[in-house]
Design an enzyme around this catalytic site. Structure first.
Site, PDB file in Angstrom:
ATOM      1  N   ASP A 174       0.815  -1.207   0.000  1.00 60.19           N
ATOM      2  CA  ASP A 174       0.000   0.000   0.000  1.00 60.19           C
ATOM      3  C   ASP A 174       0.851   1.260   0.000  1.00 60.19           C
ATOM      4  O   ASP A 174       0.392   2.315  -0.427  1.00 60.19           O
ATOM      5  CB  ASP A 174      -0.925  -0.017   1.222  1.00 60.19           C
ATOM      6  CG  ASP A 174      -1.895   1.154   1.224  1.00 60.19           C
ATOM      7  OD1 ASP A 174      -2.609   1.325   0.220  1.00 60.19           O
ATOM      8  OD2 ASP A 174      -1.938   1.893   2.226  1.00 60.19           O
ATOM      9  N   MET A 233      -7.423   5.717   3.034  1.00 58.10           N
ATOM     10  CA  MET A 233      -7.577   6.855   2.125  1.00 58.10           C
ATOM     11  C   MET A 233      -6.359   7.080   1.235  1.00 58.10           C
ATOM     12  O   MET A 233      -6.377   7.971   0.398  1.00 58.10           O
ATOM     13  CB  MET A 233      -7.839   8.128   2.943  1.00 58.10           C
ATOM     14  CG  MET A 233      -9.153   8.126   3.700  1.00 58.10           C
ATOM     15  SD  MET A 233     -10.590   8.021   2.606  1.00 58.10           S
ATOM     16  CE  MET A 233     -10.401   9.532   1.653  1.00 58.10           C
ATOM     17  N   ARG A 234      -5.306   6.273   1.416  1.00 60.11           N
ATOM     18  CA  ARG A 234      -4.109   6.512   0.624  1.00 60.11           C
ATOM     19  C   ARG A 234      -4.383   6.329  -0.864  1.00 60.11           C
ATOM     20  O   ARG A 234      -3.843   7.069  -1.700  1.00 60.11           O
ATOM     21  CB  ARG A 234      -2.978   5.581   1.077  1.00 60.11           C
ATOM     22  CG  ARG A 234      -1.667   5.852   0.339  1.00 60.11           C
ATOM     23  CD  ARG A 234      -0.518   5.026   0.891  1.00 60.11           C
ATOM     24  NE  ARG A 234      -0.020   5.592   2.132  1.00 60.11           N
ATOM     25  CZ  ARG A 234      -0.030   4.950   3.292  1.00 60.11           C
ATOM     26  NH1 ARG A 234      -0.535   3.731   3.372  1.00 60.11           N
ATOM     27  NH2 ARG A 234       0.449   5.507   4.365  1.00 60.11           N
ATOM     28  N   ALA A 235      -5.235   5.390  -1.213  1.00 59.01           N
ATOM     29  CA  ALA A 235      -5.533   5.146  -2.625  1.00 59.01           C
ATOM     30  C   ALA A 235      -6.181   6.376  -3.261  1.00 59.01           C
ATOM     31  O   ALA A 235      -5.863   6.730  -4.412  1.00 59.01           O
ATOM     32  CB  ALA A 235      -6.448   3.937  -2.776  1.00 59.01           C
ATOM     33  N   VAL A 260      -3.414   8.994  -3.809  1.00 52.95           N
ATOM     34  CA  VAL A 260      -2.513   8.597  -4.895  1.00 52.95           C
ATOM     35  C   VAL A 260      -3.205   8.738  -6.246  1.00 52.95           C
ATOM     36  O   VAL A 260      -2.611   9.231  -7.219  1.00 52.95           O
ATOM     37  CB  VAL A 260      -2.008   7.162  -4.686  1.00 52.95           C
ATOM     38  CG1 VAL A 260      -1.257   6.658  -5.915  1.00 52.95           C
ATOM     39  CG2 VAL A 260      -1.114   7.084  -3.457  1.00 52.95           C
TER      40      VAL A 260
END
Length: 687
Positions: A193, A274-276, A279
């Site tokens: 991730d 929420m990283r997706a 990104v």
């Protein structure tokens, strides 16, 4: 200096090249993880990218590549006065798999810090890579603690070195690129991730494209200078386009419509965290800048999803990464906005070509109940009268298993299973350093120096420290082991419901091995012989795939299975002598055939004869493991109202522990000895 293969001369691999270029435009995207089989130009493309990056201005003499226009106020070589910089090419720094922590983050001279009170810091690879590329080949083989340090530095843009109260901090902003071959093992989901984008690469199956790959490679090897000169114009054009996209990037508008599409896509694919979303937003913005636009379109969002989401869709290590493109298109169409070009139909290929779509699951699937049942022995060795081979039964749902470990203290590769002397872990003592001091034991050092202070003429407040006073801390942590599964696939295990439960148990143990960073191997026995279904490897999902396709039927050559496993361990000890083994035998303990065994030299022996009963022969084979001190566990698969207890007897011969399928569960009431160390005292006891 070796001239790298030109980036623009790489044949195919559109997604790989696009992902690298997007990170060159916007390093905030978070780097690229390149997954694929060997020989697919992964390393070639990464090394070629460094030649395309614009030159960077640095403060002369600064070991940390500070920008003269905005020098780092905390730079260890600072403070720097603004202005007066010099240009140099962007660096590409390679991190070797066997690198130490000090080589990565830098090393503090503790001896000088104690004796002279100065911070003598030797920069590491993170400092060298600042404002350039940090390339990690075979990142999945890198020790976990190094990967953690690497990704923390990439996320924070700084590296921190802490040693016994002495700390140094410096800027570390770089384009992180990792490559890996999934056959050699997977990264943990948490680490997957942390990479912004992931690209799957494979060799082309088109003959013409393969011909062109060979033609260009041979031309480059014959004349690197001439080959690079022929591609100089294309290289210059891409370099200028990167510079233009960087300048345009701050002006790119990410409208509310595009943001809604990004959020809806991440929600539709049930991506954790929420990283997706972040990104995807940065990637879509970089795509627009790369295309020379100031508005993010739906096609940018689509391509960003194909690059940023597949590796975040995995729910367990045995899932193949991928994305349902039909579902993606439906989601984008449903949430198309009016302010971001959402009315345009998404380009099915996206910028730079498609890719990132779903990969077919390489793992063989269970055959369900539609299994062909040819007579055993047809076209092969004769089986017992009436024995039939059954197709692979699907595995039952995996569960959390109880912890098993190898007794004693090892010195193997860092992991999470058995006790070991490691560089990281709790401090257990001190010793005189051999060579360079890496982990200071402060209290022991002070105790060694204290009696000599008057003789050394101490007059101030500080201690007078000599080299002989320094003490190295000894630490205890956990290591990864070789978990070798020896699975009975004979007719006595062939009941579909029973074999499904057995496969579910082995799958659960494989998941446990994945989490504990073990190597795994798989030996199966059935009919008249045993075979190594999977040599020891770090690819746990490869073991799961072999397990899923395992058929059952025929006689039970238990001795052959044990002898084959013993031979596997003998060879593996030569390859990796520091890694200790844990043998997990999955059987009901019955033996109805001597089987075909291998001698210690590795040559195939004949069929076991001489009138020895198969059970007795299996006992002799088991005692080889006990003589070598190999830790072992027998998973007793016997069921039914009448039980012979043969698995418990086998565990006694092995010097190991027997545990039932139910007793293997972590939440089971049955008491399983957590460590194998008690097995010599109570051999053959079933949980």
């Amino acid at each position: 200096m070796t001239i790298p293969f030109p980036f623009t001369a790489v044949v195919g691999q559109d997604d790989l090249r696009l992902a690298l270029l997007l990170n060159a435009v916007s390093p905030a995207v978070g780097g690229v993880l390149v997954r694929g089989e060997k020989g697919t130009a992964k390393s070639t493309a990464v090394r070629a990218l460094s030649a395309l990056l614009p030159a960077v201005a640095v403060v002369p003499g600064c070991r940390f590549s500070c920008d003269p226009a905005a020098p780092d106020p905390a730079c260890p070589d600072g403070p720097h006065e603004p202005g007066g910089g010099a240009d140099r090419p962007a660096r590409m720094v390679e991190l070797p798999v066997g690198a130490s922590e000090d080589r990565l983050v830098g090393a503090l001279d503790i001896e000088r810090a104690l004796a002279e009170g100065v911070k003598a810091f030797e920069p590491g690879l993170l400092a060298d890579a600042h404002r350039g590329i940090l390339y990690v080949d075979e990142v999945n083989l890198l020790h976990d603690h190094l990967v953690d340090l690497l990704l923390d530095a990439a996320a924070m843009g700084a590296s921190y070195v802490e040693r016994e109260g002495v700390s140094v901090r410096h800027a570390a902003r770089f384009l992180l690129v990792g490559t890996m071959n999934p056959e050699e093992g997977e990264l943990r989901p948490q680490l997957l991730d942390r990479f912004g984008l992931t690209v799957e690469v494979a060799a082309s199956r088109e003959p013409e494209q393969r011909v062109e790959v060979v033609r260009r490679r041979l031309a480059y090897d014959d004349d690197p200078d001439g080959f690079a000169a022929r591609w100089a114009e294309e290289e210059a054009a891409v370099r200028q386009r990167i510079v233009a996209a960087r300048r345009l990037l701050p002006e790119v508008r990410l409208g509310d419509g595009a943001l809604r599409q990004i959020a809806a896509t991440c929600a539709a694919f049930e991506v954790d965290g929420m990283r997706a979303d972040i990104v995807m937003a940065r990637t879509a913005t970089a795509l627009a800048a790369w295309a020379g636009r100031t508005d993010v379109l739906a096609e940018d969002v689509r391509q960003a999803a194909l690059l940023a989401l597949p590796h975040r869709r995995r729910r367990n290590p045995f899932d193949a990464p991928g994305l349902d493109e039909d579902k993606l298109d439906d989601t984008l169409e449903q949430y198309a906005g009016d302010d971001d070009g959402g009315e345009d139909d998404p380009d099915p290929d996206g910028p730079g070509g498609g890719g990132g779509g779903p990969r077919p699951d390489d793992g063989p699937q269970g055959g369900g109940d539609t299994a062909a049942r040819p007579e055993a022995g047809e076209g092969g060795e004769p089986q017992a009268s009436g024995a039939r081979e059954q197709a692979a039964a699907p595995a039952a749902e995996p569960f959390r298993t109880k912890a098993l470990s190898v007794p004693g203290i090892g010195e193997g590769a860092a992991g999470r299973r058995s006790r070991a002397r490691t560089e990281h872990g709790r401090t257990t003592g001190a010793t005189r350093p051999r060579g360079t001091l890496t982990k200071l034991h402060l209290a022991a050092t002070v105790r060694a120096a204290a009696p000599h202070q008057r003789a050394r003429g101490r007059s101030g407040r500080g201690l007078v420290i000599r080299r002989d006073d320094l003490r190295q801390a000894t630490r205890e942590g956990r290591e990864g082991n070789l978990v070798l599964f020896v699975v009975d696939a004979s007719g006595s295990m062939a009941a579909r419901q029973r074999m499904g439960a057995v496969k579910g148990a082995v799958l659960s143990l494989l998941l446990d091995a994945y989490q504990r960073r073990d190597k795994v191997g798989l030996v199966t026995f059935r009919g008249a012989a045993a075979e190594v279904a999977l040599p020891p490897t770090s690819s746990v999902d490869a073991a799961a795939a072999r397990l899923g396709s395992l058929p059952t039927g025929g006689r039970t050559p238990l001795a052959a299975g044990l002898l084959r496993a013993h031979e596997v361990l003998r060879v593996e000890r030569l390859r990796d002598p520091a890694r200790r083994a844990l043998v997990v035998v999955v059987t009901d303990g019955r033996a109805t055939d001597g089987g075909v065994a291998r001698s210690a030299s590795g040559r195939g022996g004949g069929r076991a004869t001489g009138g020895t009963e198969p059970v007795a022969q299996a006992g002799r084979a088991a005692r080889l493991f006990a003589a070598d001190g190999v830790a072992s566990v027998v998973v007793d698969c016997e069921s039914g109202p009448v039980r012979l207890g043969l698995a418990g007897q086998l565990a006694g011969e092995l010097g190991g522990t027997a545990v039932t399928l139910d007793g293997l569960r972590a939440d089971s009431i049955a008491g399983l000895v957590r460590d194998v160390q008690g097995t010599q005292r109570t051999p053959g006891r079933a949980a």
